[in-house]
Enzyme design. Structure first.
Site, short mmCIF file in Angstrom:
data_model
loop_
_atom_site.label_atom_id
_atom_site.label_comp_id
_atom_site.label_asym_id
_atom_site.label_seq_id
_atom_site.Cartn_x
_atom_site.Cartn_y
_atom_site.Cartn_z
N HIS A 292 -3.40 -2.27 3.38
CA HIS A 292 -4.23 -2.40 4.58
C HIS A 292 -3.88 -1.32 5.59
O HIS A 292 -3.73 -1.58 6.79
CB HIS A 292 -4.07 -3.79 5.19
CG HIS A 292 -4.71 -4.88 4.37
ND1 HIS A 292 -6.07 -4.97 4.18
CD2 HIS A 292 -4.18 -5.91 3.68
CE1 HIS A 292 -6.35 -6.02 3.43
NE2 HIS A 292 -5.21 -6.60 3.09
N TRP B 285 0.37 -17.88 1.83
CA TRP B 285 -1.07 -18.05 2.02
C TRP B 285 -1.81 -18.29 0.71
O TRP B 285 -2.88 -18.88 0.70
CB TRP B 285 -1.66 -16.84 2.74
CG TRP B 285 -1.76 -15.58 1.92
CD1 TRP B 285 -0.79 -14.66 1.70
CD2 TRP B 285 -2.93 -15.09 1.24
NE1 TRP B 285 -1.26 -13.63 0.91
CE2 TRP B 285 -2.57 -13.87 0.63
CE3 TRP B 285 -4.23 -15.57 1.09
CZ2 TRP B 285 -3.48 -13.12 -0.14
CZ3 TRP B 285 -5.13 -14.82 0.34
CH2 TRP B 285 -4.75 -13.61 -0.27
N ASP C 246 -4.79 -2.90 10.54
CA ASP C 246 -5.39 -3.09 9.22
C ASP C 246 -6.21 -1.85 8.89
O ASP C 246 -6.19 -0.87 9.63
CB ASP C 246 -6.27 -4.36 9.20
CG ASP C 246 -6.21 -5.06 7.85
OD1 ASP C 246 -6.70 -4.48 6.86
OD2 ASP C 246 -5.67 -6.17 7.78
N ASP D 231 0.64 -7.80 2.19
CA ASP D 231 -0.35 -8.46 1.34
C ASP D 231 -1.37 -7.48 0.78
O ASP D 231 -1.63 -6.43 1.34
CB ASP D 231 -1.09 -9.55 2.14
CG ASP D 231 -1.86 -8.97 3.32
OD1 ASP D 231 -1.28 -8.16 4.07
OD2 ASP D 231 -3.06 -9.31 3.48
N GLU D 232 -1.91 -7.85 -0.34
CA GLU D 232 -3.07 -7.18 -0.97
C GLU D 232 -2.90 -5.67 -1.06
O GLU D 232 -3.84 -4.91 -0.87
CB GLU D 232 -4.35 -7.53 -0.20
CG GLU D 232 -4.66 -9.03 -0.23
CD GLU D 232 -5.89 -9.41 0.56
OE1 GLU D 232 -6.60 -10.33 0.14
OE2 GLU D 232 -6.14 -8.79 1.62
N TRP E 114 -9.13 -14.97 10.50
CA TRP E 114 -9.43 -13.58 10.16
C TRP E 114 -10.78 -13.21 10.74
O TRP E 114 -11.73 -14.00 10.74
CB TRP E 114 -9.40 -13.40 8.64
CG TRP E 114 -8.06 -13.70 8.06
CD1 TRP E 114 -7.66 -14.84 7.43
CD2 TRP E 114 -6.90 -12.85 8.11
NE1 TRP E 114 -6.33 -14.76 7.08
CE2 TRP E 114 -5.84 -13.55 7.48
CE3 TRP E 114 -6.66 -11.58 8.62
CZ2 TRP E 114 -4.56 -13.01 7.35
CZ3 TRP E 114 -5.39 -11.04 8.50
CH2 TRP E 114 -4.36 -11.75 7.86
#
Length: 768
Positions: free
Chosen positions: A262, A391, A196, A324-325, A466
């Site tokens: 990430h 998610w 990450d 993700d993100e 997390w």
């Protein structure tokens, strides 16, 4: 079920000393998860130290299952079993039992037989027998297991937990401990989040800087010099040993390498794999950061080389590639990336992510593996080779399954296990989106929007932990257990078998087993909570109050004392709200039918000073905000306290219903915390205040939540220079003479370039 045989079996079990009342019914048998079918037998079988186990000659799977059975029975019951050429506990192969995880457990007066066609089935039969051998607290004593036949198989094939090792490095011993306790409740998938923005934890021999640089970060500052670097990584040899250890326990490890977002640790190690060309540090900010991997030819080759080394360590079918993100701003601002989008004939940046995921999906497929990613990989069109981990609710799973893609359900906040389990002040740091044991247990992994003929695409579900606020093994285990048992049951047991009251009864011996294994298990669901009848001001004005006692999960009998002493099984049983004079210290705990406490006693002080105090956990949000996180004093704090409930977008909290006709003064304990949050496009939501002194002020506002009313400024304190002042300090002042109960807002106006401020507690006083 034959009622007469059931009555005989239970009677014999009880007279033989077993504490498995109505054990023969499938939902009351003290097993977690609940088995598919149970048929009662007659009599019971005694298991004691020296009981022998027999396995087929040369059967490695049966030998491993027997070894695990012995280890669990020794730790959880204190009995030593031994393996011999013949024995009264037998492992046998039976090809008629369909499904690699299915098993049949037969207990007769003469012995126990565990039968299965697959290694996993033998293991799960062994784990069921281990649970049946330790149904009570009689550690070290022989156990009588009632005669029965259990025929059992899981509802879903993916029953998992995700452990984030990137935000805070999780030690290898702590991962082994999690694997052990996953096996005990038949969980079979450990998803390791290995990379990450804040750290790269997987050793890649072709790219050593990923760990030598990307595996370490400098903590954020609260003013002054930052602390020493923190981090770590796993060697490939260490991970191979963990994989083998997990495999012996029926658990497959799914590694996650996160691209394209990430990726700040990756770009810090190899800036030429980034987009803009700068050289960032490994991030020390939680949230969403802008750094993306560059999907040009060099970048694609890099990821394939990493995947080669990942696949050499992790033999399971699935490789998780994140997705993700990934805010696309860097791609949007890169001429090279824009040219690539055009050359590929793609619509936009989401299309580029979809193309990139498909490249890796095809590569993994060519190696006999499968790609899975977070549901954002749907945004540019789902690549045909991908599976989805949903998610952001269930929509991603519904869309993907209906399009013939496999899915795993893991929706936030319910299955996000870094969500707190209660709003109690003794919970460690985490997200303030409360997810109780019952919330997790009530989740149904088969979304209603999936067509019946597509239901087979639902692989199962998992809970995610997390690690932004999980620093120690204690904190990780506290968040995982006992909610891991709820995830085990909703993914193993048939929907019709699920029954929360039965579950919380059956989970009690499992909690004891975990604790005997040295695992921290949260008692949040069973701890006594206290609610005042009326406001604190009412109690202070009349010197009397009523207090309601309750637990989240309705289990056991609450017993209490009124002198602050520790309650016992002989203390008064709670039946109705307690009418008490102020000054009484109530201490209470729930007890089971055997007289054992099911949670640590909790104290509620009705003294005047206690009623006039609010800790961070008892504060409320200011009118224009919401409290979303419980954070520690520093990012690397090892202790569970102090903690601060905060709103990331406005440094303001409120003391609710302060009795202004009682309180004359106040003391406020303040802490300066790191401001280390990657908010991406949400940065615009941060509320900035004009500071009228160099480092801002703390403004104490009375009546701040009354609509259309101007609050009264009770006090204003300049904040000190963060570079020279301590991180914790105190302000004192007087309150204006007012009537009734009013909220008091504590508003900090420090610049957003300075650290973040929060209130640890506010103590009102009856004198100025």
């Amino acid at each position: 079920m034959d009622a007469a045989r059931l009555a005989i079996a239970v009677t014999m079990a009880c007279t033989a000393g077993a504490s498995i009342a109505d054990a023969q019914t499938g939902d009351r048998l003290p097993l977690v998860p609940a088995p598919s079918a149970v048929t009662p037998g007659i009599g019971s079988f005694a298991i004691a130290s020296g009981t022998t186990i027999a396995v087929p000659s040369g059967d490695a799977g049966a030998t491993a299952a027997a070894r695990l059975l012995s280890a669990h029975v020794l730790t959880e019951r204190g009995l030593t079993l031994r393996t011999a050429s013949s024995g009264t506990i037998r492992f046998v192969r039976d090809a008629a039992i369909k499904g690699t995880e299915a098993y049949r457990l037969t207990v007769a007066q003469t012995g126990v037989t565990i039968a299965a066609s697959g290694d996993a089935g033998l293991l799960y039969g062994a784990m069921s027998l281990a649970q049946l051998t330790s149904p009570d607290d009689r550690f070290g004593q022989p156990a009588r297991v009632p005669a029965m036949t259990i025929v059992d198989a899981p509802r879903f094939g993916w029953r998992g937990l995700m452990v984030d090792t990137a935000r805070h490095f999780q030690s290898m011993p702590s991962l082994y401990a999690i694997v052990d306790q996953m096996a005990s409740v038949k969980l079979n998938t450990l998803h390791l989040h290995l990379t990450d923005d804040q750290g790269w934890r997987f050793e890649v021999k072709a790219y050593p800087k990923l760990t030598s640089i990307g595996g370490w970060r400098t903590p954020p500052s609260t003013g002054g010099a930052p602390g020493p670097r923190v981090g770590g990584f796993y060697t490939q040899d260490e991970l191979r040993k963990l994989v083998a250890y997990a495999h012996e326990r029926g658990i497959v490890i799914v590694p996650e390498i996160n691209v394209p977002g990430h990726a700040q640790a990756l770009v810090a190690a190899y800036p030429d794999l980034g987009v803009i060309g700068d050289v960032p540090q490994v991030s020390n900010e939680w949230g969403v950061n802008p750094y993306l991997f560059n999907p040009n030819a060099k970048g694609i080759a890099f990821v394939k080389a990493v995947l080669d080394e990942v696949m050499a360590v992790f033999p399971g079918s699935y490789i998780h590639l994140g997705g993700d993100e990934a805010v696309k701003d860097q791609w949007e601002r890169s001429p090279q990336v824009q040219a690539q989008i055009k050359a590929l004939g793609l619509k936009d940046e989401n299309g580029l992510q979809s193309w990139m995921v498909d490249q890796f999906g095809e590569y993994l497929a060519s190696k006999g593996r499968r790609l899975i990613g977070w549901d954002e990989i749907l945004e540019g069109g789902l690549p045909p080779s991908a599976s989805v981990m949903s998610w952001r609710g269930e929509k991603g799973a519904v869309d993907a399954a209906n399009a013939n893609h496999d899915v795993v359900l893991t929706p936030a906040p319910t299955l996000y296990l870094d969500s707190l389990q209660s709003d109690r002040s003794d919970e460690p740091p985490g997200r303030l989106s409360i997810s109780t044991l019952k919330d997790v247990y009530s989740y149904e992994p088969m979304p209603a929007g999936i067509a019946a003929d597509k239901a087979h695409h639902v692989l199962g579900a998992q809970g995610n932990a997390w690690a932004e606020y999980i620093v120690t093994p204690y904190q990780m285990q506290h968040l995982l257990f006992p909610r891991a048992a709820a995830i085990a049951e909703i993914t193993w047991s048939a929907k019709a078998k699920r029954d929360f009251p039965g579950f919380i009864d059956r989970i009690q011996p499992q909690i004891r087993r975990w604790r005997r294994s040295g695992v921290e298990v949260a008692d949040s669901a069973f701890a006594v909570n206290y609610t005042l009848g009326g406001t604190r001001g009412d109690a202070l004005r009349t010197n009397r109050t009523s207090v309601t006692l309750a637990t989240q999960a309705p289990y056991g009998t609450i017993r209490y004392t009124l002198d602050g002493s520790t309650p016992t099984a002989k203390s008064p049983a709670y039946a109705a709200p307690l009418a008490v004079k102020t000054g009484v210290s109530i201490r209470a705990a729930a007890f089971d039918t055997a007289g054992l406490p099911v949670a640590a006693p909790r104290l509620f002080d009705t003294g005047r000073q206690a009623l006039l105090q609010r800790t961070a956990s008892e504060m409320i949000a200011c009118p224009k905000g919401s409290l979303g996180l419980r954070v520690p004093l520093t990012s690397e704090a090892q202790a569970n306290a102090p903690v601060f409930n905060v709103n990331l977008f406005d440094t303001c909290t409120a003391y609710p219903a302060a009795p202004m006709d009682v309180a004359k003064g106040f003391t406020i304990d303040v802490a300066r915390l790191p401001r280390h949050y990657g908010l991406a496009h949400d940065f615009k939501a941060v509320r900035q205040h004009y500071n009228v002194t160099p480092h801002g002020e703390l403004i104490v506002l009375v009546g701040c939540t009354v609509k259309d009313a101007k609050p009264i400024v009770a006090a204003t304190f300049p904040l000190p220079d963060p570079n020279t002042a301590p991180t914790q300090f105190r302000f004192k002042g007087d309150l204006p003479a007012l009537t009734g109960d009013r909220d008091i807002c504590l508003q900090f106006t420090s610049p957003t370039s300075d650290p973040f401020y929060a209130v640890e507690r506010m103590q009102l006083t009856e004198t100025r």
